[in-house]
Design a protein around this motif. Structure first.
Motif: not given
Length: 309
Positions: A33-34, A37-38, A264-265, A267-272
């Motif tokens: 996911n990150i 997103f990147s 991507f909001l 998926l925000a917890p996983n990205i963070y």
């Protein structure tokens, strides 16, 4: 640009991109996911500056059409990267995605009713009849064994490249195209079969975890198959848009990456979580420029840069 340079950049970029993706996934298998997103953020920022002119340029294709394409593109990207969490090895991931030609041709036949032309070459089996007037051809794959003139009434037509299409023939492809599809299909099947054997015989798994790991692997194969077909469907939709509004590939690239960013909001917890893990990785000193940063962030940066089209 010289063709050799273009080919070198494509292969160099693709291969190095996969290397950095594997370095990321090997350390943190759930980092898809990150990574996605990147990549989306980088291309969206570049497109906003150079293609959209900071939002001042109006799109040539109506924005509502991009929302449909974006939904498919976002789904394909997330599913492809998430498949790495499902016991899918990187070589299988690469080879499976190379089956886009097969998926595109299959959906092209089903949705667009395409017919692929057969060139008049010895290997194709279609030949000119020396005993008939010029312009007559014989197709051995047709149930009709008579020479057929290349006129609209015959059903055999000639495309801009000089290839012939016989409506009575069960084969719509040239020999080279059929061979390419067969070799790619064989490669995908072989790699998938060997990967299945590797998962089933993994000595590090106990008797209880073995079947569960294999089921996760099957789910990963299903995810890759779904993403492959969805990607082919997106290509057909994009082709239809280009026929109607003209080809605007840079514009499509920008909107395909910019519009999904709010998604991507979810998926925000996983990205963070993975951003924190990346920041805790060992430090790495970048050659030449002398910059020091966590090595996982360096891998991610290189993955994003090398995937830029």
């Amino acid at each position: 640009m010289h063709p050799a340079v273009a080919v070198g950049l494509v292969f160099g970029g693709c291969c190095s991109n996969v290397v950095f993706l594997e370095l990321l996934a090997r350390q943190f298998p759930g980092c898809g996911n990150i990574v996605t997103f990147s990549q989306f953020l980088f291309i969206a920022l570049e497109g906003f500056i150079f293609e959209a002119n900071f939002g001042r340029k109006r799109p040539a294709i109506p924005i509502r059409n991009y929302f449909i394409m974006v939904a498919m593109f976002f789904t394909v990207s997330v599913v492809n990267n998430y498949a790495l969490n499902l016991n899918i090895a990187m070589p299988l991931h690469m080879i499976f995605r190379s089956g886009s030609l097969i998926a595109s041709m299959a959906l092209g036949i089903i949705i667009l009713k395409k017919r692929y032309s057969v060139p008049v070459i010895p290997e194709s089996g279609i030949s000119r009849d020396a005993g008939t007037p010029a312009g007559l051809v014989v197709c051995p794959l047709s149930p009709c064994r008579y020479s057929v003139p290349v006129i609209p009434e015959s059903g055999i037509s000639r495309d801009s490249a000089g290839s012939l299409t016989c409506p009575l023939s069960p084969c719509r492809y040239s020999v080279s195209k059929c061979s390419s599809i067969a070799l790619v299909s064989l490669g995908i099947f072989t790699c998938t079969f060997m990967s299945a054997k590797q998962v089933a015989s993994d000595s590090s798994l106990n008797e209880e975890d073995g079947p569960q790991a294999f089921l996760w692997w099957l789910l990963g194969i299903a995810a890759l198959t779904f993403a492959l077909l969805m990607s082919a469907r997106m290509g057909i939709f994009q082709e239809m848009l280009y026929k109607k509004f003209g080809k605007h590939s840079k514009e499509a690239l920008f909107y395909n990456h910019a519009l999904p960013l709010p998604g991507f909001l979810l998926l925000a917890p996983n990205i963070y979580q993975h951003a924190v893990l990346f920041s805790q990785s060992e430090l790495f000193r970048v050659p030449v420029i002398g910059l020091t940063l966590p090595i996982m962030w360096f891998y991610l940066l290189m993955n994003v840069v090398t995937q830029y089209p």
